[in-house]
Structure formats: C-alpha cells, structure tokens
Scaffold this motif. Structure first.
Motif, mmCIF file in Angstrom:
data_model
loop_
_atom_site.group_PDB
_atom_site.id
_atom_site.type_symbol
_atom_site.label_atom_id
_atom_site.label_comp_id
_atom_site.label_asym_id
_atom_site.label_seq_id
_atom_site.Cartn_x
_atom_site.Cartn_y
_atom_site.Cartn_z
ATOM 1 N N PRO A 1 15.637 8.509 -27.082
ATOM 2 C CA PRO A 1 14.858 7.451 -27.959
ATOM 3 C C PRO A 1 14.136 6.648 -27.163
ATOM 4 O O PRO A 1 14.235 6.298 -25.988
ATOM 5 C CB PRO A 1 16.162 6.747 -28.422
ATOM 6 C CG PRO A 1 17.538 7.453 -27.986
ATOM 7 C CD PRO A 1 17.008 8.111 -26.870
ATOM 8 N N LEU A 2 13.163 6.261 -27.835
ATOM 9 C CA LEU A 2 11.618 5.311 -27.366
ATOM 10 C C LEU A 2 11.491 4.294 -28.577
ATOM 11 O O LEU A 2 11.590 4.459 -29.722
ATOM 12 C CB LEU A 2 10.636 6.175 -26.980
ATOM 13 C CG LEU A 2 10.686 7.183 -25.891
ATOM 14 C CD1 LEU A 2 9.366 7.795 -25.856
ATOM 15 C CD2 LEU A 2 11.077 6.711 -24.517
ATOM 16 N N GLN A 3 11.336 3.043 -27.956
ATOM 17 C CA GLN A 3 11.102 2.122 -28.624
ATOM 18 C C GLN A 3 9.888 0.970 -28.008
ATOM 19 O O GLN A 3 10.317 0.667 -27.163
ATOM 20 C CB GLN A 3 12.175 1.257 -29.268
ATOM 21 C CG GLN A 3 11.776 0.055 -30.166
ATOM 22 C CD GLN A 3 13.035 -0.767 -30.479
ATOM 23 O OE1 GLN A 3 13.987 -0.145 -31.201
ATOM 24 N NE2 GLN A 3 13.298 -1.928 -30.302
ATOM 25 N N LEU A 4 8.846 0.738 -28.913
ATOM 26 C CA LEU A 4 7.728 0.112 -28.353
ATOM 27 C C LEU A 4 7.613 -1.203 -29.342
ATOM 28 O O LEU A 4 7.329 -1.028 -30.543
ATOM 29 C CB LEU A 4 6.392 0.740 -28.358
ATOM 30 C CG LEU A 4 5.286 -0.063 -27.744
ATOM 31 C CD1 LEU A 4 5.375 -0.484 -26.465
ATOM 32 C CD2 LEU A 4 4.063 0.746 -28.015
ATOM 33 N N ALA B 1 2.741 -4.123 -32.263
ATOM 34 C CA ALA B 1 3.413 -2.771 -32.464
ATOM 35 C C ALA B 1 4.896 -3.060 -32.839
ATOM 36 O O ALA B 1 5.669 -3.753 -32.215
ATOM 37 C CB ALA B 1 3.443 -2.000 -31.258
ATOM 38 N N LEU B 2 5.441 -2.055 -33.484
ATOM 39 C CA LEU B 2 7.063 -1.953 -33.893
ATOM 40 C C LEU B 2 6.911 -0.556 -34.174
ATOM 41 O O LEU B 2 7.058 0.000 -35.196
ATOM 42 C CB LEU B 2 7.308 -2.682 -34.983
ATOM 43 C CG LEU B 2 8.724 -2.526 -35.357
ATOM 44 C CD1 LEU B 2 9.794 -2.970 -34.333
ATOM 45 C CD2 LEU B 2 8.885 -3.413 -36.727
ATOM 46 N N LEU B 3 7.169 0.419 -32.814
ATOM 47 C CA LEU B 3 7.260 2.000 -33.028
ATOM 48 C C LEU B 3 8.656 2.176 -32.582
ATOM 49 O O LEU B 3 8.977 1.941 -31.282
ATOM 50 C CB LEU B 3 6.117 2.310 -32.354
ATOM 51 C CG LEU B 3 4.810 1.806 -32.381
ATOM 52 C CD1 LEU B 3 3.823 2.550 -31.628
ATOM 53 C CD2 LEU B 3 4.565 2.251 -33.942
ATOM 54 N N PRO C 1 11.596 5.320 -39.686
ATOM 55 C CA PRO C 1 11.160 4.567 -40.580
ATOM 56 C C PRO C 1 11.016 3.195 -39.962
ATOM 57 O O PRO C 1 11.738 2.792 -39.200
ATOM 58 C CB PRO C 1 12.295 4.417 -41.557
ATOM 59 C CG PRO C 1 13.003 6.047 -41.418
ATOM 60 C CD PRO C 1 12.898 6.201 -39.945
ATOM 61 N N GLY C 2 10.104 2.439 -40.522
ATOM 62 C CA GLY C 2 9.619 1.225 -40.037
ATOM 63 C C GLY C 2 8.569 0.751 -38.993
ATOM 64 O O GLY C 2 8.317 -0.126 -38.468
ATOM 65 N N SER C 3 8.141 2.188 -38.567
ATOM 66 C CA SER C 3 7.247 2.123 -37.489
ATOM 67 C C SER C 3 5.942 1.942 -38.081
ATOM 68 O O SER C 3 5.293 2.158 -39.024
ATOM 69 C CB SER C 3 7.202 3.695 -36.788
ATOM 70 O OG SER C 3 8.530 4.047 -36.043
ATOM 71 N N LEU C 4 5.108 0.748 -37.224
ATOM 72 C CA LEU C 4 4.074 0.362 -37.853
ATOM 73 C C LEU C 4 3.222 -0.109 -36.686
ATOM 74 O O LEU C 4 3.646 -0.738 -35.586
ATOM 75 C CB LEU C 4 4.119 -0.950 -38.884
ATOM 76 C CG LEU C 4 3.154 -1.804 -39.251
ATOM 77 C CD1 LEU C 4 2.285 -0.980 -40.313
ATOM 78 C CD2 LEU C 4 3.609 -3.042 -40.030
#
Length: 882
Positions: free
Chosen positions: A329-332, A345-347, A364-367
C-alpha cells in the motif's frame, strides 16, 4: 600352470571390462547415485551418454530438476586437464523460478561451512561458460570465466548490457569493474570498490566500501555514490560531483531480521523548484528472501514558494515486494507550493504484480488538485484530476482520465474547461495504447466582452493523434465601431497527426462569421468564410492553404507555413470589380461604386520577439464613384507598403501613387496626382512625405510640391492661372460676375497650434473685370443712399491691380485684407477706384452654405466705402453726396 594363467587373464579381463562397462553406462546409474546427495525432490537427467575423447570427457547435456521444474540445463560440457582442471560449457541456462521448489533439510543442525573451508575445497581449475542465461532476464546473458585456486578466485563476465570483473582473496573481495548499461540514451553505470566478506557466506560482509559514478538524464552533472559500512551499520551517500552537493544520505543498520533506515535526508535543487525532505524505512525479515520481507516507511517532501511552505508525506506499507505478487500500500497526502501555485494531493493505492512488471491502482477518493497564480496574468481558481480506479503498469495507463479547470486571465477573461476520456494501455512517451477523449468549455473574452465556447472529440491511438470534431467560437466580436456576429471555427475534415516515421499532419478547417458591421451608418461586410487546410509533419511544422470569401467579395487566397518559431505566409487577391464592395459603404453616404478593379498581394510573418510583419501592394484601376453632388472617375491607386514594429512603411519600392482623372462637383477638377512615402505613425526618424500634389481646376492648376510630417515648415499651395469667371460660374453667383486670372500662394500648416493658413496671398497676373448685377446694386441703393452712391462706382469695374492677404485658423475663421485698384466705367464716364477692405468669416460655414452672393451683398451693404473723388465744378449732387 595353464590354470594359473587362465585365472590371471580372467582377472585382468574383469578389471578392464568392468570399469569400461560402468563408464559406458554412466548416464544410466550416475543420476541415481547423485540423488543421494541432492535435496529431496530434485534430480538430474542426461540427454545422452558421456563421450570419451582424447584427454577429455564430453557430456552433450545435463538437466537439473526440482520436481517437474527445470532448475538448470547444461549443454556441450567438456572436462579436460591441460595443466589444471578445465571445464568448458557451451550454454548454462538457469531458471530462478524453480528455486522455491527446492526443499532443503530444515532439521539439520550442522553449522554452515566457513568461507575459508569452502575455498580450500576448490581445486585449481578453470571454468568457461560461453553463454550463461538467466531465463527471466535474457537481455543480460553473456560469457562467464572463472579462475579458481584455494587462495584466489577470479570471475569475469561479459555481456551486451552487463560486464564485471571480481577478485576474491580469502575474505577480501575486490570489484575492479562492474558496468551496467541502462539504455541506449543513458550512460552506463560503473561500480568499483572493496569489501570484506563474512566468515560464513550467508552473512553480511563485516565491513566494506563501494563507490560509483553515473550520469542521470534529469541532473546536469555526474553523480558520485559512496557506500560505507562496518559491522551492522553503514551510510549511503549520493553527491553531485561538480558542486559536491549532497543529494541523498541514508544511514542504515541491521539488527537480526530487521534492516532499518532512519533519519535519511534528500534534496532536489534543480529546475528552479528546490525540494527536500526526510526518509525512514524498515525491512523486516530481510534475510528470509524477497518473498518474505515486509516493507514499511515514511517519506516527506518540503517545498517553499511565495505562498509559503508546503509539506507532502508518502506512507509506504506495511506490505511486500515480490517476484510473483507484490502487495504494497502507498498513500501520498499533503501539498506542494511553488511560487504562488499550490498543488494538493490525496492519493491512495496499492502496488501489486511482480517487481519486473508492477501494477499500481488508485483507490476511490484519489485526487490531484491545484490552485493559485501561475504568473502575473493567469490565476487558476481550481483544477482537478480525479484518479479513482486508474491503473498504471509497464503496459501503460488504464481507466477513466478526467480534468476540470477554472481559471482567470487578467486581460483575456475567465474560462471553464472539462476533459473526460478513457485510456487503455496508454503510454504517451512510447506512442502505445489508446486514449479517447471529449472536451467542452466556455468563458468570457474580456477585451471585447464576448462569450465563447468550445467542444469536440478525439483520440490518441498508438502513433496517431486525431481530433475528430472541433467547434469553437464567440457570440460576437466587438472592437471600436466594428461588430462581428457569431464567428466560429469548425473542423471540416478530421485533424490527424501520425507521430511515426515519417511524421504527418493533415486536416481542414473553416472559420465562418455572420455579418460584420462598421459603425452605425449601415456599412457591413457580408457573412464570410475562411476555408483552409493544414499539411505537414507536426503541429510545429506544417503548411496551410485556403481562401476567404464574403459572398461576392473574394476569393482571397492564403498560403503559408508554421515552423514552431515563425509563421510565414502570402495572400493573393485576384483582379475583382470594385462594385462588390458596395455593401461596405453606408447607405446614408449615398455613395455608389460604378466601376473599377482591385487586386493585391501581401506577404506576412509573425514570430516571438519580432511581432507581426507584412509587406506587399494593392492596386486600384479605373475606379468610379458617384455621390449625389460629385462624381469621381478614373481613380488609379497603387499602395506599396511594409508593416513592421507597429509602423506602416508606405512606398517601399516606390511611392504610394494616387491618380484621379476627373472629379465633377460644382466645378470640375481633372488630372489629380499625389504621391505619399514614409512612415506612419511618423516621427523624426521616420517622417512621412506627401509630394507632387497637383490638380487642373478652374482653367488653371493647384500645386503643392511637398508636405513633410512631422511638419517643421509650411507647405506652400500654389494657385496658377485660376479663372475667376469659372469660379463664379461654378458656385452659381448671379449677383456679380468676374473675369480674369488668379495666382496665389497659401502656406499650409497641419500641426500648428493656431493656423491652417498663415499670411497667404492672392493676386491677379493681368487685368480683371468686375460687373455687379443691376438688381443687386439698385437694392443696395434703395436701402442705403450712401452705399448706393458708392455702388454706382463699382457696377462695372476694370481692375488693373489686385492683391489680398489671407489667413485661416484651425477653427475655420478666415481673415482677408484686400487692395483693389481699377477704373470704374459708368454712363460713359471713367473714374479711378482704390478699394481697401477687410473681410472676416468662418470659411467652414461659408462652404457649407455656398451662398456667396448673399454674404457678399450683406457685407457690401454694411461695409462698402469708396475713396473720395474730386467733384466737378457746379456738380451739386456730387458735393451733396460727399
């Protein structure tokens, strides 16, 4: 005795035949015997028997199996012993995917062999493998040579993309050369260094150092990489070689099954957008192989601009990277600031697939979003890139691609644009895959307060980019007194751009407008259409060709080229009758085009730093224009020009030439000529000259040699031999008549703060006659006895000398001082007359009324005065009047 010999012979036969038979049957019994020392579930097979050659043994093929998976295969092996053992192998193929099928003895308590023990077991030998192939990476195949002794082991590998030379002496390993080619356009990576290996080969070398220098395509100079460690801790540094700038520092340590990077630092000082941050990473189970390792960590990115500081954080894991199926998992999250622009960034997503072929899927929700000021003129209110469901892999981008932009430009106005489409295995830099899109938008074009809109569809398929439809335009364009209704640009043939070799760009457009109105007087250009095609290699290199029509006006043919730096073109207006321009003339002008032809040719170019430039000429032949009170016939006009640096240069290779055969008004003007040359707007360095102005009028000529702007001296208008009788006849004066010629000079000013004509003069070169209408003279006498007596002296006057000084200011006020000397003839009597008078009137009003007779009559009634003439003796009437 004989029995003893027989026994000896039989024994010899057994000793010779038995080994020979065992050797010849080696391929059948050796794999079974070797199975006792191989891991459980593994075996070897031989393609055919072993061949005995002179001083050598050859094996055509041996295969090593783990279950039904072939771990390794050897082809054309040959063992000899020239001075030491030498093994030559034609090809060795290894499949790492079968390693997981090898079952080791996990219950054994035997300690692993030490490195020195293994080295002592090595015989003095050479091993030469002509082609070593690791099946997942066939691009890295090459030749391997080993030179082995118990005290020194040397390895040399040579392939098209990788080569190395290693030397091991006891625990000291020297990397004298390691060269890896990463790509055709990328310089190869070279590594050198020394390290000390652990006593047990499966452990970390207790100390060592490695260094390399390589060139990155995104960094201007070479980079030096240094790796140092001792025992279970070390440091990896990446330094810009030229400036000695530290780009990356990773302190790391190992404790049991855990590899930790703490307080790592990095910075990116390039492209005018410096970034920096920290890095922390933990790898659990690092000694259990890639499949069993767990990764987790955190990396932040700090940016700074005029809008303040920004911070974005990348959270990694916990998860794993795998040769078979990764799950990381990755989250930026956060923001990046550059100048006055902010990127949000909300990735969220997950990295899956193999290391060789990874796949990243956005949750979902990545923007991605942004707002702020791009420059002093452009401000982004909001731009969004929703990325939910989009997948990125080595094959390309898959999923729905969207963008929404709302922005304002200080001069041009505001806009809203939408882009929506779908991608499938889309790799833009590889010209691979498919991206289909549609776009639409609207806005306000502030300079003319016009609303605009745009819509269309297109796709990017492999090496072809296509705009299938395009429609954009304004509801109106209004500039000054000009109003263009509903201009609109359409695609009449799809626009294609093939990016392969050779590249090709083709398409066709039409720009259509409704009526174009000029002012409020009814002047209009009919609905027009500019149709043109483009043909070339790229959007930065194409030619265009088209024509402009506005009902009967045109066609104007246009062609040219765009080369990414300069727009060049030419326009031709073929010979056409001037009557087609009748709609351009306002109806209230009551002006009618009766004849004549026009043709023109223009070359133009535009480029950054140069602006717009044009040059050419226009020609009018035989023009004929009718007005209610005027007719202009035989107009010939030649206009050579060049437009450069926002200035018109008129008469480049010859003066602007105007020739008019005839102007019919209250009086007839013929052979009008005028030449114009110079700059407009004019200045001291680029003056404008009007020269050779002349006209045949009233039986004489009006001439002006030269008028220069900016004006420093008056331009002298010369009147030569004008007929006074023709002037009186032209303005239809019935109150008096003139005959005789007039000369004069009128100094003309166009930029004087007060005067239009200052101290002009009018005179007659010869005798003139003046005759007053009898009814006019009698009317004056009836109203004013004194004036009537004076009028009797000028009812018929022969003028021998006349002179007048004339001035005209820029409000139209004319002032004239005149002196007239002549002889009055009345009832057979002659009397000398000296007439001095001063006249002042607004010439603009006078010309509008054209009632010269009535004005002169009123002036004479109020101001006429003649000089005293001595009365004759006993002339009581004369004495009484005086």
């Amino acid at each position: 005795m004989k029995g003893k010999y027989k026994a000896i012979i039989a024994l010899l036969l057994v000793l010779v035949i038995l080994p020979l038979s065992l050797f010849l049957s080696l391929s059948s019994w050796l794999p079974r015997v070797a199975g006792y020392w191989l891991p459980p579930g593994s075996s070897i097979t031989m393609d055919s028997g072993i061949r005995l050659e002179r001083w050598a043994i050859s094996v055509p093929g041996i295969r090593y199996w783990a279950g039904h998976c072939e771990v390794a295969g050897v082809k054309n092996a040959r063992l000899s012993h020239p001075s030491r053992w030498q093994l030559d192998v034609g090809e060795l193929q290894v499949n790492p995917d079968c390693f997981s099928s090898l079952a080791g003895d996990k219950t054994s308590d035997d300690a692993p062999l030490a490195l020195s023990t293994l080295q002592q077991l090595l015989p003095n030998s050479w091993v030469n493998i002509d082609n070593l192939l690791i099946t997942p990476w066939p691009q890295y195949q090459g030749a391997l040579q080993l030179a082995l002794t118990p005290s020194r082991q040397e390895l040399h590998y040579e392939g098209s993309l990788i080569s190395t030379h290693l030397i091991l002496r006891q625990q000291s390993l020297e990397v004298s050369a390691l060269r890896v080619t990463l790509g055709e356009a990328v310089p190869p990576l070279e590594l050198v260094g020394k390290l000390t290996l652990a006593i047990n080969p499966d452990g970390i070398p207790p100390e060592g150092q490695l260094s390399t220098r390589f060139v990155s395509p995104n960094i201007p100079g070479p980079l030096d990489v240094h790796l140092h460690w001792r025992k279970n801790a070390g440091l990896l540094n990446v330094i810009e070689a030229d400036k000695q700038t530290l780009l990356l520092a990773l302190p790391w340590s190992v404790e049991g099954e855990r590899l930790t990077i703490e307080q790592g630092l990095w910075q990116w000082p390039y492209t005018g957008f410096p970034l920096r941050g920290g890095l922390a990473l933990r790898v659990d189970g690092w000694q259990q192989g890639l499949e069993n390792m767990t990764l987790s960590g955190r990396m932040n990115m700090v940016s700074e601009g005029r809008a303040g500081k920004g911070n974005a954080v990348l959270n990694i894991g916990p998860g794993k990277l795998s040769l078979l199926d990764s799950a990381l998992p990755l989250q930026l999250t956060g923001e990046i600031k550059r100048e006055q622009l902010i990127l949000y960034a909300l990735l969220r997503g997950q990295l899956s697939g193999t290391i060789i072929d990874p796949l990243f899927t956005f949750h979902p929700g990545s923007l991605l979003a942004s707002r702020g000021q791009v420059n002093e003129a452009l401000n982004i209110d909001d731009v969004r890139w929703p990325l939910a469901g989009v997948r990125i892999s080595r094959q390309g981008i898959d999923g729905r691609l969207q963008a929404i932009l709302r922005a304002r430009q200080n001069v041009l106005g505001e806009m809203t644009l939408h882009l929506d489409g779908k991608a499938k295995n889309f790799l833009p830099y590889e010209n691979q895959g498919l991206w289909q899109w549609r776009y639409w938008g609207r806005g306000l074009f502030a300079p003319v307060q016009a609303k605009w809109d745009v819509q269309g569809e297109g796709e990017w398929r492999d090496k072809r980019i296509q705009f299938s439809t395009l429609s954009t335009g304004f509801d109106k364009l209004e500039y000054g007194s000009m109003l263009v209704s509903k201009p609109r640009l359409h695609l009449v043939r799809p626009l294609f751009w093939d990016t392969g070799e050779p590249q090709q760009l083709t398409g066709a457009f039409v720009l259509e407008t409704g009526r174009t109105l000029f002012g409020t007087g009814g002047s209009e250009l009919p609905p027009a259409a500019l149709t043109f095609t483009v043909d070339g290699r790229t959007p930065a290199d194409f030619q265009f060709k088209g024509e402009l029509r506005a009902k009967a006006i045109g066609p104007v043919r246009v062609s040219g080229r765009w080369d990414a730096e300069r727009l060049r073109g030419e326009a031709w207006w073929p010979k056409q009758s001037l009557t087609v321009f009748q709609p351009l003339l306002p109806a209230d002008w009551k002006m009618e085009m009766k004849g004549g032809d026009l043709f023109a040719q223009v070359a133009f170019s535009a480029a950054k730093g140069q602006g717009f430039e044009a040059g050419g000429h226009g020609v009018v032949k035989g023009g004929k224009l009718w007005l209610p009170d005027n007719q202009i016939n035989g107009v010939d006009f030649v206009l050579p020009f060049r437009y450069q640096d926002s200035r018109w240069h008129l008469g480049v290779r010859g003066p602007v030439s105007l020739r008019i055969a005839e102007i019919r008004n209250q009086f007839r003007v013929q052979n009008v000529t005028a030449d114009l040359q110079g700059g407009y707007p004019w200045d001291e360095r680029n003056p404008l000259w009007l020269s050779h102005v002349s006209a045949d009028v009233l039986g004489g000529k009006v001439i002006m040699q030269q008028l220069t702007m900016p004006q420093k001296d008056a331009a002298l208008i010369r009147l030569q031999d004008l007929s006074s009788s023709e002037l009186v006849h032209a303005i239809k004066l019935k109150q008096f008549t003139f005959s005789g010629r007039i000369n004069g000079g009128l100094p003309l000013w166009l930029n004087h703060p007060k005067w239009i004509v200052k101290d002009g003069w009018i005179t007659s070169p010869g005798a003139m006659t003046f005759r007053m209408d009898k009814d006019m003279a009698d009317a004056i006498a009836d109203k004013n006895i004194a004036a009537g007596a004076a009028m009797s002296w000028i009812r018929y006057l022969e003028i021998t000398r006349s002179w007048a000084r004339v001035s005209l200011d820029n409000l139209g006020e004319m002032e004239m001082y005149a002196t007239v000397t002549g002889v009055s003839r009345q009832n057979g009597k002659s009397s000398s007359v000296n007439l001095n008078y001063h006249h002042q009137e607004n010439i603009f009003s006078l010309w509008r009324s054209l009632r010269f007779g009535e004005n002169l009559q009123s002036w004479l009634e109020e101001n006429a005065a003649l000089p005293l003439v001595p009365c004759k003796k006993n002339d009581l009437v004369c004495e009484e009047k005086q």
